[in-house]
Design a protein around this motif. Structure first.
Motif, short mmCIF file in Angstrom:
data_model
loop_
_atom_site.label_atom_id
_atom_site.label_comp_id
_atom_site.label_asym_id
_atom_site.label_seq_id
_atom_site.Cartn_x
_atom_site.Cartn_y
_atom_site.Cartn_z
N GLY A 159 5.03 5.00 1.71
CA GLY A 159 5.67 6.47 1.71
C GLY A 159 5.71 6.91 3.14
N GLU A 206 0.90 -1.37 0.07
CA GLU A 206 0.01 -0.06 0.01
C GLU A 206 0.90 1.00 0.09
OE1 GLU A 206 -3.28 2.02 2.84
OE2 GLU A 206 -3.12 -0.32 2.89
N SER A 207 0.82 1.89 -0.99
CA SER A 207 1.52 3.37 -1.24
C SER A 207 1.74 4.08 -0.11
CB SER A 207 1.38 3.78 -2.47
OG SER A 207 0.09 4.46 -2.55
N ASP A 208 0.63 4.40 0.76
CA ASP A 208 0.55 5.30 1.77
C ASP A 208 1.32 4.84 2.75
OD1 ASP A 208 -1.24 7.09 0.18
OD2 ASP A 208 -3.05 6.34 1.40
#
Length: 195
Positions: A96, A91-93
């Motif tokens: 990040g 999951e990119s969030d």
């Protein structure tokens, strides 16, 4: 005062690394016979041989000797639920947040801050142990060690690349230093008449 020489060697490449995944406790992928021949005698005795507890570190340590002692402080950063996961599919969030905030651990494992503190404490303990230590470990641990020696902020953690089987030389003689070395046999140009 005798100096402490610490040679940190990154373990050989693993199948999961080749697939762009976070490592788990897997074996390495390499030509063992060829690697053993090329690394034989790289470091003269006497030295202490240490390795992280993971299989990939222990296998790599066997290229340097049969007497490696497992050192828990050299263990890889714990990425919790992300072990074995393909980095591109996370999951990119969450990824990040982990990359931007060194105190975060959205995977449920160890934060970069915790890893750096662990490695820093171990290196401080080496300051009173003169002699040569060859330690087989992981890219995250080597990054943390370089940050400790150079007194870089933890924000520099992801700007350090550590290749499989690379060696990082650190020395302590009242202060830690990063030592860059060359292999003169490889870097000396050949004479045209003497191939």
């Amino acid at each position: 005062m005798l100096a402490t020489r610490l040679t940190l060697i990154c373990h050989a490449v693993t199948p999961l690394q080749k697939q762009g995944r976070f490592c788990d406790d897997e074996a390495v992928v390499m030509d063992w016979q060829g690697a053993a021949l090329s690394l034989a005698g790289r470091y003269k005795k006497p030295h202490r041989l240490l390795c992280a507890p993971e299989v990939r570190a222990h296998q790599t340590a066997q290229l340097f000797g049969a007497d490696a002692v497992v050192e828990d402080a050299l263990r890889d950063g714990d990425v919790g639920q992300w072990k074995g996961q393909q980095i591109a599919q996370l999951e990119s969030d969450l990824l990040g947040a982990w990359l931007a905030d060194s105190s975060s651990a959205p995977h449920g494992g160890e934060s970069v801050d915790q890893l750096c503190a662990r490695v820093g404490q171990w290196m401080t303990s080496l300051e009173s142990q003169p002699g040569h230590i060859v330690a087989i470990t992981h890219p995250f641990v080597i990054r943390a060690a370089v940050l400790h020696v150079m007194q870089f902020p933890v924000s520099m953690f992801y700007r350090i690349d550590v290749e499989p089987l690379s060696a990082t030389e650190l020395r302590f003689n009242t202060v830690w230093r990063l030592r860059l070395e060359t292999d003169m046999a490889k870097s000396t140009p050949r004479n045209e008449s003497n191939p």
